[in-house]
Design an enzyme around this catalytic site. Structure first.
Site: not given
Length: 383
Positions: A37, A40, A156
């Site tokens: 992504g 990395g 997240d």
């Protein structure tokens, strides 16, 4: 700032002075790519030989690569040390004490989820089995409560960041701490088109995508940025949306905004219905049930007042969602509060059978993970 947050700053400073330069191929055998992504990439690798007490030669692990051109050493070290020092809960992905740099990347090793991530297990428009869902919620609630008790907020929580140690979800691990911050940290508020974005973030809508620095002309045109304090309530909201996605294979609304019809219907129900405790009323007399397991008067008395996307759940299930999906961050339930809603049925028998039939058809037709309609930060998402 908590003691853990202060300690994190200290160990990052020390790690920066002892970070070694290594060649990955000299110490690891890369087996396959696990994910890639904007951050990395992550590969599954086997360690050839190690002096580290946390790993043995031949141990499979995940190597996470961060491009040095786009990643600050500080952010890399914070993610690595947070995972290494503080992710001691069994449902948090932990670093393995191996961190190094190459000419092009910063790299650290962490525990590998050998069964992939939760995203790949959610069948579009059908989700996963309810018992599997509740097992995941139980583990994530504990993992988030652990982080919050130390003064950190994940920020997240989504299916792509929940890694599976077995196919039945008896052991899952929440990972990817690149967005994690200490509670109370002031950050620029960012609104983005996703159901995982909290309602309070809409104060920053129209402020751009929140990525990077704004130029001086942009600053004058848009005005000063909205700054917000990092609070655990953002993880509660994300856990609620994630649970909905697990149960249904869909999202409750395309985006959390004041001009989204599906979200507005939910707001109307939330503001006019009874509180979760009153609606649930666990001590009430049992109601007569229809053949699908719902109350016999479900359609006549309850369904019109319930937001359409939540009418498919039992009173217990609806109370769970209204606990975590409270539009007011100060009143939003904590992840540990969700544990009190586990064990009972969230989905009526008839709806559960319908979803199971859809899952069988999808698996028979080669259907896989969730569809890519709502774009999240790494380009993947549920409808």
């Amino acid at each position: 700032m908590t003691a853990a947050a202060r300690l994190l700053d200290d160990v990052c400073h020390l790690t920066a002075q002892s970070l070694n330069r290594l060649e990955t191929s000299e110490h690891f055998r890369v087996v396959k790519m696990l994910g890639e992504g904007s951050y990395g990439k992550v590969v599954l690798a086997v360690h050839n030989q190690s002096a580290s007490a946390s790993v043995c030669p031949g141990s499979p692990m995940a190597l996470k690569f961060f491009p040095r051109a786009t990643t600050s050493l500080c952010s890399f070290l914070r993610e690595y040390n947070l995972s290494l020092r503080f992710c001691t809960h069994p449902s948090l992905s932990r670093a393995l004490g191996i961190a190094y740099l190459t000419p092009s990347h910063y790299v650290f090793a962490q525990q590998a989820g050998l069964f992939g991530d939760l995203y790949d297990f959610i069948v579009p428009e059908a989700g996963v089995e309810e018992d599997r869902c509740q097992r995941v919620v139980s583990q994530l609630s504990g993992a988030l409560s652990h982080l919050h008790s130390l003064g950190f907020v994940h920020r997240d929580v989504k299916p792509e960041n929940v890694f599976l140690c077995d196919a039945a979800c008896r052991w899952v691990k929440l990972g990817d701490f690149g967005m994690a911050k200490a509670r109370g940290t002031k950050v620029p508020e960012v609104w983005y088109r996703s159901p995982y974005c909290t309602p309070e973030a809409e104060t920053a809508r129209g402020d751009g995508d929140g990525a990077g620095e704004r130029s001086e002309p942009e600053e004058k045109k848009r005005g000063p940025r909205v700054w917000a304090s990092v609070e655990p309530s953002v993880d509660s909201w994300a856990l609620g949306v994630l649970t909905y996605a697990m149960l249904t294979g869909a999202h409750p609304w395309p985006q959390t905004s004041s001009d989204c019809g599906a979200y507005l219907k939910y707001l109307h129900w939330f503001r006019t219905a009874k509180s979760p405790e009153e609606e649930l009323d666990l001590w009430a007399e049992p109601q007569h049930q229809g053949p699908d397991g719902t109350p016999a008067d479900f359609g006549a008395k309850e369904q019109p007042s319930v937001a359409p996307q939540f009418a498919r759940f039992t009173p217990l299930g609806r109370a769970f969602f209204r606990l975590l999906l409270n539009p007011g961050p100060a009143d939003r339930g904590r992840p540990e509060d969700a544990l009190g809603y586990l064990g009972g049925a969230w989905v009526p028998v008839g709806e559960r059978e319908r979803l199971e039939e859809r899952r069988k058809k999808s698996r028979g037709g080669g259907g896989g993970g969730a569809v890519n309609e709502v774009k999240l930060k790494d380009g993947r998402g549920l409808r």
